[in-house]
Write an enzyme that holds these catalytic residues in place. Structure first.
Site, PDB file in Angstrom:
ATOM      1  N   LYS A  54      16.503 -29.819   4.380  1.00 56.03           N
ATOM      2  CA  LYS A  54      16.783 -28.415   4.381  1.00 56.03           C
ATOM      3  C   LYS A  54      15.275 -27.511   4.036  1.00 56.03           C
ATOM      4  O   LYS A  54      14.809 -26.752   4.643  1.00 56.03           O
ATOM      5  CB  LYS A  54      17.743 -27.798   3.657  1.00 56.03           C
ATOM      6  CG  LYS A  54      19.090 -28.064   4.429  1.00 56.03           C
ATOM      7  CD  LYS A  54      20.199 -27.921   3.405  1.00 56.03           C
ATOM      8  CE  LYS A  54      21.616 -28.567   4.066  1.00 56.03           C
ATOM      9  NZ  LYS A  54      22.731 -28.290   3.190  1.00 56.03           N
ATOM     10  N   GLN A  98      24.912 -26.515  -2.354  1.00 57.61           N
ATOM     11  CA  GLN A  98      25.107 -27.833  -1.681  1.00 57.61           C
ATOM     12  C   GLN A  98      26.496 -28.408  -2.126  1.00 57.61           C
ATOM     13  O   GLN A  98      26.861 -28.620  -3.427  1.00 57.61           O
ATOM     14  CB  GLN A  98      24.037 -28.847  -2.058  1.00 57.61           C
ATOM     15  CG  GLN A  98      23.989 -30.232  -1.226  1.00 57.61           C
ATOM     16  CD  GLN A  98      24.085 -29.963   0.117  1.00 57.61           C
ATOM     17  OE1 GLN A  98      23.284 -29.152   0.705  1.00 57.61           O
ATOM     18  NE2 GLN A  98      24.525 -31.028   0.948  1.00 57.61           N
ATOM     19  N   ASP A 121      25.820 -20.558   4.999  1.00 56.85           N
ATOM     20  CA  ASP A 121      26.559 -21.536   5.222  1.00 56.85           C
ATOM     21  C   ASP A 121      27.969 -21.057   5.979  1.00 56.85           C
ATOM     22  O   ASP A 121      28.782 -21.884   6.466  1.00 56.85           O
ATOM     23  CB  ASP A 121      27.066 -22.169   3.915  1.00 56.85           C
ATOM     24  CG  ASP A 121      26.494 -23.636   3.716  1.00 56.85           C
ATOM     25  OD1 ASP A 121      26.155 -24.109   4.833  1.00 56.85           O
ATOM     26  OD2 ASP A 121      26.469 -23.900   2.691  1.00 56.85           O
TER      27      ASP A 121
HETATM   28  N1  GUN Z   1      27.332 -30.868   2.391  1.00 53.43           N
HETATM   29  C1  GUN Z   1      27.470 -31.310   3.340  1.00 53.43           C
HETATM   30  N2  GUN Z   1      27.200 -30.609   4.620  1.00 53.43           N
HETATM   31  C2  GUN Z   1      27.136 -29.526   3.883  1.00 53.43           C
HETATM   32  C3  GUN Z   1      26.714 -28.169   4.631  1.00 53.43           C
HETATM   33  O1  GUN Z   1      26.920 -27.805   5.688  1.00 53.43           O
HETATM   34  N3  GUN Z   1      26.690 -26.960   3.381  1.00 53.43           N
HETATM   35  C4  GUN Z   1      26.789 -27.340   2.299  1.00 53.43           C
HETATM   36  N4  GUN Z   1      26.428 -26.256   1.406  1.00 53.43           N
HETATM   37  N5  GUN Z   1      26.882 -28.479   1.738  1.00 53.43           N
HETATM   38  C5  GUN Z   1      27.183 -29.347   2.595  1.00 53.43           C
END
Ligand code: GUN
Length: 288
Positions: A54, A98, A121
């Protein structure tokens, strides 16, 4: 029949180019680059890889990507205080915590602290509610990326039967809502299967579009799929001996489907591209 490969890696590069142009334009207007901060609690190896991808993605498109690392035994209060200071920081447009979080932390409570206008998100109840009432602001990145992949590849959803495996908030449920929306990439008839569903292969065999987000390696076999169906694989599982595989038995299903996403290189790159897109959207919404 060999299925067409739906190349998420290639489409993600196109989206990233668009975001890079948008973030340059934003910089001219705002006098600073858009900013995303990812909060990572603990040392889960998979989460670390996702977070690194990311922040590298941000850099490539002119978004400032910061990571705040907190120890796995962080108190709920310190995590909440950290999020609140990001809410108030004018240089931060997007905040992402996350997941999964260590079990002593209440995920719902933590996500509710994020400013919904910075919730790139789309996990905050306000954004989930806006999606449910057909007024989406931030849509979770994986379903958003899948819709973009379908639309960009000219795959009709209107009047089609989409069968989704998995009812998670992040993927299955949000995907169902997007496919139900009126307009391009929507207007589908949607079935969502979950752990209590009966005879799931019988349901997937009725699908024009199968979306597998169940978290079980290669669960979807050739005899689960109607000839000519489109198959989208959200799963990511490490293979013995290296490499990755999905929720779909790719080799055999590709003989039956008309189009299929590979793992890796399908849904995954689109998810990150949508996060960058949502961050730019967050920055622009805060300008207006
Ligand atoms: N963990 C796995 N996929 C995601 C996601 O799309 N966003 C977040 N914040 N955590 C994750």
């Amino acid at each position: 029949m060999a299925a067409r490969i739906l190349d998420g890696k290639a489409l993600a590069l196109v989206v990233r180019d668009q975001v890079a142009i948008g973030s340059a334009a934003y910089r001219l207007k705002a006098g600073r680059a858009p900013g995303l901060t990812v909060v990572l609690v603990g040392h889960d190896p998979a989460s670390k890889v996702y977070v690194r991808n990311k922040s590298n993605g941000c850099r490539a498109v002119g978004i400032i990507g910061e990571v705040v690392n907190l120890p796995s035994d962080v108190s709920e209060q310190l995590l909440i205080d950290t999020i609140q200071s990001l809410n108030e920081n004018p240089a931060v447009d997007g905040i992402l915590v996350q997941l999964p979080l260590p079990s002593h932390l209440d995920e719902g409570r933590i996500l509710s602290v994020i400013d919904p206008n910075k919730d790139v998100d789309g996990f905050h109840v306000e954004n989930a509610g806006l999606l449910a009432i057909d007024k989406p602001r931030f849509v979770p990145c994986t379903p958003l990326g899948i819709r973009e992949l379908l639309v960009a590849n000219g795959i009709e959803t209107r009047g089609k039967h989409a069968v989704i495996l998995g009812r998670s908030q992040i993927v299955g449920k949000s995907m169902a809502l997007l496919l139900l929306h009126k307009g391009l990439g929507g207007d589908a008839t949607v079935t969502v299967c979950h752990s209590a569903s009966r005879d799931v292969p019988e349901l997937t065999r009725q699908a024009d579009i199968v979306i597998a987000a169940i978290g079980k390696p290669e669960l979807v076999r050739a005899d689960w799929v109607k000839p000519g169906a489109v198959v989208i694989d959200v799963g990511i599982h490490p293979k013995d001996g290296g490499g990755l595989r999905g929720d779909v038995a790719f080799e055999e299903v590709a003989q039956i489907a008309s189009a299929i996403t590979p793992v890796p290189g399908g849904v995954g790159p689109m998810t990150i591209a949508m996060l960058l897109k949502n961050t730019l959207l967050a920055a622009n919404l805060r300008l207006t």
